[in-house]
Design a protein around this motif. Structure first.
Motif, short mmCIF file in Angstrom:
data_model
loop_
_atom_site.label_atom_id
_atom_site.label_comp_id
_atom_site.label_asym_id
_atom_site.label_seq_id
_atom_site.Cartn_x
_atom_site.Cartn_y
_atom_site.Cartn_z
N ILE A 113 0.45 2.50 -4.54
CA ILE A 113 -0.99 2.70 -4.72
C ILE A 113 -1.61 1.54 -5.48
O ILE A 113 -2.71 1.08 -5.16
CB ILE A 113 -1.26 4.04 -5.43
N GLY A 114 -0.89 1.03 -6.50
CA GLY A 114 -1.41 -0.09 -7.27
C GLY A 114 -1.60 -1.33 -6.41
O GLY A 114 -2.64 -1.99 -6.48
N LYS A 115 -0.60 -1.66 -5.60
CA LYS A 115 -0.70 -2.82 -4.72
C LYS A 115 -1.77 -2.62 -3.65
O LYS A 115 -2.52 -3.54 -3.31
CB LYS A 115 0.66 -3.11 -4.08
N TRP A 116 -1.83 -1.41 -3.11
CA TRP A 116 -2.83 -1.12 -2.07
C TRP A 116 -4.25 -1.21 -2.64
O TRP A 116 -5.15 -1.78 -2.01
CB TRP A 116 -2.57 0.27 -1.48
N LEU A 117 -4.45 -0.67 -3.84
CA LEU A 117 -5.77 -0.75 -4.47
C LEU A 117 -6.18 -2.20 -4.74
O LEU A 117 -7.35 -2.56 -4.60
CB LEU A 117 -5.78 0.05 -5.78
N ALA A 118 -5.21 -3.03 -5.12
CA ALA A 118 -5.52 -4.44 -5.35
C ALA A 118 -5.97 -5.11 -4.06
O ALA A 118 -6.92 -5.91 -4.05
CB ALA A 118 -4.29 -5.15 -5.92
N ALA A 119 -5.30 -4.78 -2.95
CA ALA A 119 -5.69 -5.35 -1.66
C ALA A 119 -7.08 -4.89 -1.26
O ALA A 119 -7.90 -5.68 -0.77
CB ALA A 119 -4.67 -4.97 -0.59
N VAL A 120 -7.37 -3.61 -1.46
CA VAL A 120 -8.70 -3.07 -1.14
C VAL A 120 -9.75 -3.73 -2.05
O VAL A 120 -10.86 -4.05 -1.59
CB VAL A 120 -8.72 -1.54 -1.30
#
Length: 255
Positions: A113-120
Motif C-alpha cells: 500500500i505504501g509503494k502504491w500510494l507513492a505511485a498514485v
C-alpha cells in the motif's frame, strides 16, 4: 498506518531524487500543453467562424475543451503509468534489497500500500501540471468546475487501478524494462477491450467490453459520477494489490 506513510515517503523521495519524476512531468507538460493549445485554438476558431457567418450559438467550454482534454490525459496515462510502476518492486529485486524488505517486521500489506500510494501521489503531482493550463481557462472563460473535479477523480481512480496492476507485474521480474513493457501491454488491452463489443454481441464480448477502462472512465469525463464505475475501479485496485500480495508471499517462501 505509520509504516505505510514511511514507505510512501521513502518511495516518493526515491522518485524525486532521480530524474524519473522530473522527466515524466516534463513529458506530460509538453504533450498536454500541445493538446490544450490545440483544443483552445479549435474552440476560438469555431467561435469566430460562427460569428462571421452570423450563426451565433452558445459554445460549451466543458464539452468542447475540458471533456476531450480529460480523455487525452487518460490516453497519456497509458504511457506514463508503466514508467511509474515498473520500478516499484523490480528495482528492489535487481538491487537485492527485496530480501531485506521481506524479512523486515513490516507487513506485506503495508509495503504494498505504501509503494502504491507513492505511485498514485506521483501521478497526482503530474496531473497538477494540467491544472495550470485549466487555471487560464477559468481565468478567461466560464466553464463549470464540477465536471472537471469529477473528471480528475476518474483519472485518479483509473491510475490507481492500472498502477495496482503495474505493481503486481513489477513483482514478477527484476528487469524494469520488461515490467514496463508488460504493464503497458496490459493497460493497452484494458483500453481496447471495448472494441470487441462494437461488433460482437455474445456474452464473452459483453464481459470484455465491461472490463474496458474506457467504458468506465467516459462517464467521469462527462462529469457523471456513477457508483458502478467507481466500484469497477475499486475492484481493479483490490485485485491488483491482492495479486501483488500473493506474489510477494511466494517470494518470501522461495527465499
Amino acid at each position: 498506518m505509520t509504516n505505510v506513510i514511511t514507505i510512501c515517503q521513502k518511495e516518493l523521495k526515491s522518485y524525486f531524487s532521480s530524474p524519473i519524476a522530473y522527466l515524466l512531468m516534463a513529458m506530460f507538460a509538453i504533450v498536454f500543453g500541445f493538446f490544450f493549445w490545440n483544443a483552445v485554438g479549435y474552440f476560438v476558431n469555431v467561435s469566430f467562424q460562427s460569428q462571421a457567418m452570423g450563426r451565433s450559438f452558445p459554445m460549451d467550454v466543458n464539452e468542447m475543451i475540458i471533456r476531450p482534454l480529460l480523455m487525452n490525459v487518460s490516453v497519456i496515462g497509458l504511457f506514463l503509468i508503466p514508467l511509474i510502476s515498473m520500478r516499484l518492486f523490480s528495482e528492489e529485486k535487481r538491487s537485492g534489497t527485496i530480501e531485506l524488505l521481506l524479512t523486515s517486521p513490516i507487513h506485506d500489506a503495508e509495503i504494498i500500500i505504501g509503494k502504491w500510494l507513492a505511485a498514485v501521489a506521483l501521478y497526482g503531482c503530474i496531473l497538477l501540471i494540467s491544472g495550470l493550463n485549466f487555471f487560464f481557462l477559468f481565468a478567461y472563460g466560464k466553464p463549470d468546475w464540477k465536471p472537471l473535479v469529477i473528471g480528475y477523480l476518474g483519472l485518479i481512480l483509473q491510475a490507481g487501478a492500472l498502477l495496482a496492476i503495474g505493481a503486481f507485474v513489477s513483482t514478477l521480474t527484476r528487469n524494469q524494462i520488461i515490467a514496463g513493457a508488460v504493464t503497458f501491454s496490459v493497460c493497452l488491452l484494458l483500453w481496447v477491450f471495448e472494441w470487441v463489443a462494437g461488433y460482437e454481441t455474445s456474452t464473452w464480448a459483453a464481459v470484455m467490453g465491461y472490463m474496458s477502462v474506457v467504458r468506465h472512465f467516459e462517464p467521469f469525463s462527462k462529469g457523471v459520477l456513477d457508483t458502478r464505475d467507481a466500484v469497477y475501479f475499486a475492484s481493479m485496485i483490490f485485485l491488483g494489490l491482492f495479486l501483488t500480495a500473493r506474489s510477494l508471499e511466494s517470494l518470501r517462501w522461495r527465499a
